[in-house]
Enzyme design. Structure first.
Site, PDB file in Angstrom:
ATOM      1  N   GLY A 184       0.796  -1.225   0.000  1.00 33.65           N
ATOM      2  CA  GLY A 184       0.000   0.000   0.000  1.00 33.65           C
ATOM      3  C   GLY A 184       0.820   1.263   0.000  1.00 33.65           C
ATOM      4  N   SER A 185       0.574   2.153  -0.959  1.00 32.85           N
ATOM      5  CA  SER A 185       1.275   3.430  -1.001  1.00 32.85           C
ATOM      6  C   SER A 185       0.725   4.289  -2.123  1.00 32.85           C
ATOM      7  CB  SER A 185       2.784   3.221  -1.167  1.00 32.85           C
ATOM      8  OG  SER A 185       3.469   4.399  -0.813  1.00 32.85           O
ATOM      9  N   ARG A 186       1.607   5.081  -2.771  1.00 37.13           N
ATOM     10  CA  ARG A 186       1.136   6.068  -3.729  1.00 37.13           C
ATOM     11  C   ARG A 186       2.152   6.274  -4.841  1.00 37.13           C
ATOM     12  NH1 ARG A 186       0.005  11.984  -1.430  1.00 37.13           N
ATOM     13  NH2 ARG A 186       1.281  12.944  -3.025  1.00 37.13           N
TER      14      ARG A 186
END
Length: 217
Positions: A184-186
């Site tokens: 999970g991240s961007r």
């Protein structure tokens, strides 16, 4: 289901932990140990799901800017990009939940002209300052349309491992893999001000497939 090569270490550790906890649960709790094993089995399955590699037909692109990751568009705004462009740019940010495919792909085709790793904080990935304060990588590509496009992998509160496998001089192909982020991240993409944006906030993107913007020579 095909698994990403980055899964090897994580799945090995998860498998050992699952076996040990399951055996201890059965030994000490007998049938009641299922109350621990069943939820744990679901979590174990999610680890495999996280590292899945979907089959996707990646096309050749020249003017199209392709979604670099699976996720949700959470930001489209004019910003100052001070690391490489050193001027105004349009930033498109895509947030990835732990359930998304986490392969990172080139958004445009061209040549890699810059890359850098930055240590940093672990703010939640949707925090606006995470783009400049979190652990991150920055890559710049000179596109086939002769534009400089910058994109950035950003670690989040949960994601603490960024993999970047490209170097200056590499040929970038839109939609093809250059890295991976765990759990999970961007991803941020910085485009020229006059770029035609074809996505909107809230859109769900499919990495390597969906067109998020267009640039012309």
């Amino acid at each position: 289901m095909k698994l990403h090569k980055e899964s090897k270490g994580t799945i090995t550790v998860a498998s050992i932990a699952f076996i040990i906890i399951a055996l201890l649960s059965v030994y000490y709790l007998e049938i009641w140990g299922l109350a621990i094993i069943i939820p744990l089995l679901l979590v174990y399955g999610l680890v495999f799901w996280f590292f899945r590699v979907p089959n996707r037909d990646i096309l050749d692109h020249k003017e199209n800017v392709i979604a670099p990751v699976d996720g949700k568009v959470v930001m489209i705004k004019e910003v100052e990009e001070n690391e490489f462009i050193k001027g105004k740019a349009i930033q498109i940010s895509i947030f990835m939940s732990p359930l998304n495919v986490h392969i990172c792909r080139y958004p445009v085709s061209g040549n890699v002209i810059y890359k850098k790793y930055h240590p940093g904080k672990y703010l939640v990935a949707w925090h606006e300052k995470s783009s400049t304060e979190n652990e991150r990588t920055t890559v710049a590509v000179e596109s086939l349309t002769h534009h400089q496009v910058v994109f950035r992998q950003i670690a989040g509160y949960v994601a603490r491992r960024i993999v970047m496998k490209c170097t200056e001089g590499d040929v970038a192909k839109a939609g093809h893999e250059f890295g991976f982020i765990k759990f999970g991240s961007r991803m941020d993409v910085f485009l020229p001000i006059d770029t035609e944006i074809t996505c909107k906030i809230g859109d769900k993107t499919k990495g390597g497939i969906d067109v998020i913007a267009k640039m012309t020579e």
